[in-house]
Design a protein around this motif. Structure first.
Motif, PDB file in Angstrom:
ATOM      1  N   LEU A 125      -1.811  -6.295  -4.478  1.00  0.00           N
ATOM      2  CA  LEU A 125      -2.639  -5.825  -3.370  1.00  0.00           C
ATOM      3  C   LEU A 125      -3.991  -6.538  -3.359  1.00  0.00           C
ATOM      4  N   VAL A 167       3.884   1.437  -1.216  1.00  0.00           N
ATOM      5  CA  VAL A 167       4.448   1.555  -2.562  1.00  0.00           C
ATOM      6  C   VAL A 167       3.432   2.223  -3.480  1.00  0.00           C
ATOM      7  N   LEU A 168       2.183   1.766  -3.400  1.00  0.00           N
ATOM      8  CA  LEU A 168       1.146   2.318  -4.272  1.00  0.00           C
ATOM      9  C   LEU A 168       0.981   3.816  -4.022  1.00  0.00           C
ATOM     10  N   ALA A 224       0.488  16.532  -8.718  1.00  0.00           N
ATOM     11  CA  ALA A 224       1.237  16.275  -9.946  1.00  0.00           C
ATOM     12  C   ALA A 224       2.548  15.571  -9.618  1.00  0.00           C
ATOM     13  N   TYR A 225       3.171  15.928  -8.501  1.00  0.00           N
ATOM     14  CA  TYR A 225       4.398  15.237  -8.113  1.00  0.00           C
ATOM     15  C   TYR A 225       4.201  14.320  -6.926  1.00  0.00           C
ATOM     16  N   ILE A 258       1.528  -3.700  -8.759  1.00  0.00           N
ATOM     17  CA  ILE A 258       1.283  -3.481  -7.340  1.00  0.00           C
ATOM     18  C   ILE A 258      -0.201  -3.651  -7.000  1.00  0.00           C
ATOM     19  N   GLU A 292       3.581  10.927 -17.590  1.00  0.00           N
ATOM     20  CA  GLU A 292       2.128  10.767 -17.578  1.00  0.00           C
ATOM     21  C   GLU A 292       1.641  10.610 -16.140  1.00  0.00           C
ATOM     22  N   TYR A 293       0.407  11.040 -15.896  1.00  0.00           N
ATOM     23  CA  TYR A 293      -0.204  10.841 -14.577  1.00  0.00           C
ATOM     24  C   TYR A 293      -0.724   9.424 -14.448  1.00  0.00           C
ATOM     25  N   ARG A 294      -0.714   8.911 -13.224  1.00  0.00           N
ATOM     26  CA  ARG A 294      -1.430   7.659 -12.981  1.00  0.00           C
ATOM     27  C   ARG A 294      -1.961   7.715 -11.561  1.00  0.00           C
ATOM     28  N   LEU A 295      -2.951   6.859 -11.320  1.00  0.00           N
ATOM     29  CA  LEU A 295      -3.595   6.780 -10.017  1.00  0.00           C
ATOM     30  C   LEU A 295      -4.133   8.141  -9.597  1.00  0.00           C
ATOM     31  N   LEU A 349       3.420   5.971  -5.716  1.00  0.00           N
ATOM     32  CA  LEU A 349       3.363   6.033  -7.179  1.00  0.00           C
ATOM     33  C   LEU A 349       2.368   7.070  -7.679  1.00  0.00           C
ATOM     34  N   TYR A 368       4.718   9.984 -13.513  1.00  0.00           N
ATOM     35  CA  TYR A 368       5.871   9.102 -13.677  1.00  0.00           C
ATOM     36  C   TYR A 368       6.972  10.038 -14.173  1.00  0.00           C
ATOM     37  N   HIS A 403       4.085   4.167 -17.695  1.00  0.00           N
ATOM     38  CA  HIS A 403       3.685   4.652 -16.377  1.00  0.00           C
ATOM     39  C   HIS A 403       2.653   3.753 -15.725  1.00  0.00           C
ATOM     40  N   LEU A 432       0.833  -1.187   0.000  1.00  0.00           N
ATOM     41  CA  LEU A 432       0.000   0.000   0.000  1.00  0.00           C
ATOM     42  C   LEU A 432       0.878   1.250   0.000  1.00  0.00           C
ATOM     43  N   LYS A 483       2.657  16.709 -19.684  1.00  0.00           N
ATOM     44  CA  LYS A 483       1.591  17.013 -18.737  1.00  0.00           C
ATOM     45  C   LYS A 483       1.938  18.247 -17.903  1.00  0.00           C
TER      46      LYS A 483
END
Lengths: 502, 145, 349
Positions: B30, A168-169, A198-199, B26, A185-188, A172, A176, B19, A166, C105
């Motif tokens: 999970l 780690v997630l 954004a960061y 993960i 690119e954005y993720r999650l 992230l 990236y 990305h 969790l 982005k």
């Protein structure tokens, strides 16, 4: 000995001042060594090169060491690399052994610091050549190795690993990052998070939120009761400090200092991994691994000698490759550029006097750190005697200052404090373990970069095993580490069963 | 056999979607672990909740202090941001929000608001933020809202 | 969260209404301290260094505290958007529009979002390197090899200043050997350390680097695994010619000049002009900042440069002084953006 002429009284004064200011910065929850160096960087403009570096190196050594104080006394890591110090330091302080714990840490810090300064002095160029043998694959394995501590730290292995993942997630979330080799690119992310995340979440606010703010929320829930007179933490109760603690700890000291120095040497792994890895290894080699985490000095020795070992280590790639080894040396590099001095593979040879004076400053700062802390500790330890209704608001305030300043003034980092303060409070109630989660968070994003880049560059999974002899050795260590921690868990379960049947 | 191995071993990561690669791994792990945990612990946990052995809040929780804490900290953060917008780049957002915050939180957490304690609390609320502001903002140029 | 920002906007508007009354008190229309946010998160990088130099000179000139904060571009944009009074300014470089051109982005079109402020310095150090034991000796050989079907891997950080030179190389291959440009492959890495490492690991044939960071590597003996050579510096020859004659480290300006486009290296932009890229630093202002403040800062910086001292400081740190007023800079960077937009578009077709 031309360089001796460069060593003015001001030089030593600045190194000492740096060390003391660094200790204060490190000791305030939320302020870090990196921050101390960053805020004093503009001051070095007006100082000469040698003096400026003396000040900054003092700050670096002091800042890393100061982090142990709140880790032991308040269970809040003063800087990210003192996280493993809280595991054994705080339980000791609770038993009334605050002074003993602090002094153990300080001696271990001195050892780690001087050890790494000597390694830096004698072996920097050779080690830099060794460090560049670590490509993506080996760096990923180093991080994976450090992560294996999650297995042994957790109370329940399943929940611990879940919490680590969790973490780690959480690390992230966001971009990236292209500056790590990602694709930007954005993720999650949901779109409402974009302006803030954004960061992603910053490490320090997450850490002090989970450790500092959530403790305060927990206390508020319990009503913030001041301990009654007889239960009050007694500073003189408990075993006093003596150097006998270090009997049988020589291999621990050497191993942990070496791990610290070595992790510092590898750019991109991050300083916090040093103490985590040293702590894991001590647990693997310990005669009584099940006791670690309940207030054992050996845990403190491992953690603190490793994070001070980092200082010399992180300077190795800086001075012999021109590449900073951790976040603090990344700021330090600014001091060189502001003075118009180029760092790179030829730095030491071309600036031999600066090099000698840096080593002198580093050694001197370590000694000042030791003397100041060792003799001031009796007074510093009294922090635990301050009533909670005075102490807590100040902790929140200082954490806020630190969170806001860590990225040079970002308000969302302050909100992160609160978010993770509340999250930490909820986590402990639903069985998610905070320590593994934090370790996952600290190591998660570099694990990603090196894992994905390894596969991207070589195009096959097997490269993770067969890349080099170093990789194979690392796999052996990882297997050993996980094996040992499973054994420890089995043992402690048996103990519990026996205890129950008695 | 070796063909089968090499096809299993090969991995192609498209940089444009790289990305997603690691987060997916993960998340999958999970989910699997989460399922295992639920499967093995669901019954004992439900039993504990139903029988009342598991409580979310601690026994005799002090809801007043807890809830006010939950209001006070965000209020503090919001306040310093708002003040910092009106009076930018002087660290005044921090100073002007910290004094009332430290005062109120101390009063909230103090069980024994005697005259002596009140004096300490007020003095601390004024002195501590001011010292921090003067030293960190003015001497060390630390960024503050 | 949204409500929070609304109310702070109201407070801010109130503050703005009050501001002019005080502003008349002196000729400095900016009341209070100035914070300069920069587009980079590093205090060891060139953006911070250039910003620190100019901020110090500006602070002395207008007798105000000026503080440089390395918050990174995304937080920097947010901070800039919130304060229109001139109390918060931003310094960034060509990445501001290149990030937008490459579709990164978070990079909006800076010409729409912000007022382009004065430019003040150029970093002429951006370049490309090969290992000393490389089969290629110069840029021509690299481009010809790619044109003749050989894969050449170039380590860059995608999406900006580091990629633009790679784009130009690709464009050059396309012009000489149409259809062969895909033999030039980008190896996407991050920091300088990652790029160097890619070279040591043999994962890249060419890497992006800089005079400041890589000069010492070019002086290592050829049998050292870490030894490198420059093959190209992207800056204009006329820009490098303004540098300190001592150059960087042990490499003199004249030695560096031979890697400049048009002299020792030939990277065409189109049939009749050479590709060059100067990394220039400039201010960005809030869109609502008043013309009065813009003029004040223009004048202040013009005076700083008229004094002549800041030029020396910049040159000592291997920057090329390069002052343009806000209006001139706006025009200059728009033209620069349009010319790069063309080659990026050509490659995407």
């Amino acid at each position: 000995m031309e360089f001796l002429e460069l060593l003015s009284p001001a030089f030593f004064l600045l190194a000492a001042a740096g060390s003391i200011i660094g200790i204060i910065f490190g000791a305030i929850p939320g302020m870090t060594a990196t921050m101390a160096v960053a805020v004093c960087l503009p001051l070095t403009y007006t100082l000469g090169l040698q003096e400026g570096l003396a000040l900054l190196l003092g700050l670096y050594v002091g800042g890393i060491s100061g982090g142990l104080v709140p880790a032991v006394l308040l269970n809040i890591p003063g800087t990210p690399s003192s996280i493993t110090t809280t595991f054994d330091g705080y339980p000791m302080a609770q038993r009334g052994e605050a002074e003993r714990a602090l002094k153990t840490c300080i001696v271990a810090s001195l050892f780690g610091g001087t050890f790494s300064a000597l390694i830096l002095f004698f072996f920097a160029p050779v080690l830099a050549d060794f460090a560049i043998k670590f490509s993506y694959v080996e760096k990923f394995l180093m991080i994976f190795f450090a992560m294996s501590v999650i297995a042994s730290l957790s109370k329940n292995i399943l929940m611990g690993v879940f919490s680590g993942l969790l973490g780690v997630l959480l690390s992230l979330i966001g971009t990236y990052d292209v500056s790590n080799g990602g694709n930007g690119e954005y993720r999650l992310m949901a779109s409402f998070m974009e302006p803030y995340l954004a960061y992603g979440f910053s490490l320090l606010p997450v850490l002090i939120g989970l450790f500092g703010i959530s403790t305060i929320i927990e206390e508020a829930e319990k009503g913030v009761k001041e301990p009654s007179l007889e239960n009050k933490v007694n500073l003189t109760k408990g075993t006093p400090f003596s150097y006998r603690i270090f009997k049988g700890q020589m291999s621990n000291l050497l191993r942990s200092s070496s791990i610290g120095t070595f992790i510092g040497m590898l750019p991109g792994i991050g300083g916090s991994a040093a103490s985590i890895l040293a702590y894991t290894q001590q647990k693997n080699f310990s005669k009584t691994p099940e006791k670690m985490g309940t207030g054992e000095p050996e845990g403190l020795v491992a953690s603190e000698s490793a994070n001070n070992g980092l200082t010399g280590g992180a300077l190795i790639p800086l001075l012999s490759l021109g590449i900073p080894g951790d976040s603090t040396t990344a700021v330090l590099i600014g001091a060189f550029t502001l003075q118009g001095l180029q760092v790179g593979p030829l730095f030491i040879g071309e600036n031999i006097n600066t090099w000698y004076s840096m080593i002198t400053a580093l050694m001197f700062a370590n000694i000042v750190m030791f003397v100041v802390m060792f003799y001031a500790i009796r007074h510093i330890a009294k922090v635990v005697l301050i009533p909670k209704f005075i102490l807590y608001p100040i902790i929140v305030m200082m954490c806020t200052v630190g969170a806001y300043a860590i990225n040079y003034g970002i308000m969302f980092d302050v909100w992160t404090l609160f978010i993770f303060g509340v999250a930490g409070w909820i986590f402990t109630k639903i069985g998610i373990e905070v320590a593994p989660l934090v370790i996952g968070f600290i190591l998660g994003s570099s694990a990603e970069v090196y894992f994905v880049k390894s596969l991207e560059s070589y195009g096959e999974y097997s490269v993770l095993f067969t890349k080099s002899p170093i990789a194979m050795v690392l796999w052996g260590l990882i297997a050993l580490s996980i094996g040992v921690s499973i054994m420890i868990h089995k043992k402690s379960k048996q103990h519990a069963k026996q205890g129950a049947s008695k | 056999m070796s063909d089968w191995f090499s096809s299993l071993n090969t991995v192609v990561i498209d940089f444009d979607v790289s990305h997603q690669f690691f987060p997916r791994i993960i998340i999958t792990l999970l989910l699997i672990l989460g399922l295992v945990i639920v499967a093995t612990n669901f019954r004992p946990v439900m039993r504990a909740i139903r029988s009342g052995r598991y409580q979310f809040f601690v026994k005799n929780a002090d809801f007043f202090r807890l809830l006010v804490t939950f209001a006070l900290i965000p209020g503090y953060f919001w306040g310093m941001d708002a003040v910092g917008d009106v009076l930018p780049n002087m660290g005044l957002g921090f100073l002007l929000a910290s004094i009332p915050f430290v005062l109120l939180m101390s009063m909230l957490y103090c069980h024994d608001l005697t005259r002596r304690n009140m004096t300490i609390i007020v003095a601390n609320a004024v002195i501590a933020p001011t010292v921090v502001w003067v030293v960190l903002y003015h001497f060390f140029l630390v960024s503050m809202p | 969260m949204k409500k929070l920002f609304q109310s702070s906007t109201i407070l801010m508007a109130a503050a703005c209404a009050l501001a002019p009354a005080v502003a008349n008190a002196s000729d400095n229309p900016i009341r209070g301290n100035i914070r300069v946010v920069i587009g980079s998160k590093s205090t060891g990088g060139d953006t911070y260094q250039a910003s620190a130099i100019i901020a110090e000179a500006l602070a002395k000139k207008i007798d105000t505290n000026v503080k440089v904060d390395a918050v990174g571009f995304s937080a920097g944009y947010q901070a800039l958007a919130r304060v229109p009074t001139g109390n918060t300014l931003m310094i960034f470089h060509d990445q501001a529009y290149l990030g937008n051109l490459y579709g990164q982005k978070g990079y909006e079109d800076p010409f729409k979002e912000w007022i382009i402020g004065p430019s003040f310095a150029t970093n002429p150090g951006n370049g490309y390197l090969i290992p000393k034991n490389s089969p290629y000796k110069n840029m021509d050989e690299i481009l010809n090899a790619a044109g003749n079907g050989k894969t050449v891997r170039v380590a860059i950080q995608p999406g900006g200043v580091s990629e633009i030179g790679y784009t130009a190389m690709k464009n050059a291959v396309r012009l000489a050997y149409p259809g062969q440009e895909d033999n030039l492959v980008a190896l996407n890495t991050g920091s300088q350390s990652d790029k160097n490492q890619a070279l040591f690991d043999g994962l890249a044939d060419v890497i992006n680097g800089s005079v400041q960071a890589n000069e010492q590597y070019t002086r290592l003996p050829a049998d050292d695994q870490k030894a490198m050579d420059f093959v190209w510096l992207t800056a204009k020859a006329s820009t490098i010619a303004q540098a300190n004659p001592n150059g960087m480290g042990e490499t003199s300006r004249d030695q560096l000049m031979q890697y400049a486009s048009g002299l020792g290296v030939n990277i065409p932009m189109d049939a009749d002009s050479d590709f060059t890229f100067d990394k220039e630093f400039f201010f960005l202002y809030n869109k609502r900042m008043s013309p009065e403040v813009i003029k004040f800062l223009d004048n202040a910086l013009a005076e700083v440069f008229a004094d002549g001292k800041v030029q020396e400081t910049l040159k000592k740190s291997f920057f090329i002084p390069n002052f343009r007023t806000s209006a001139e800079a706006q025009k200059h960077f728009k033209a620069k953006r349009d010319s790069y937009a063309k080659i990026i578009d050509n490659l995407h077709k």
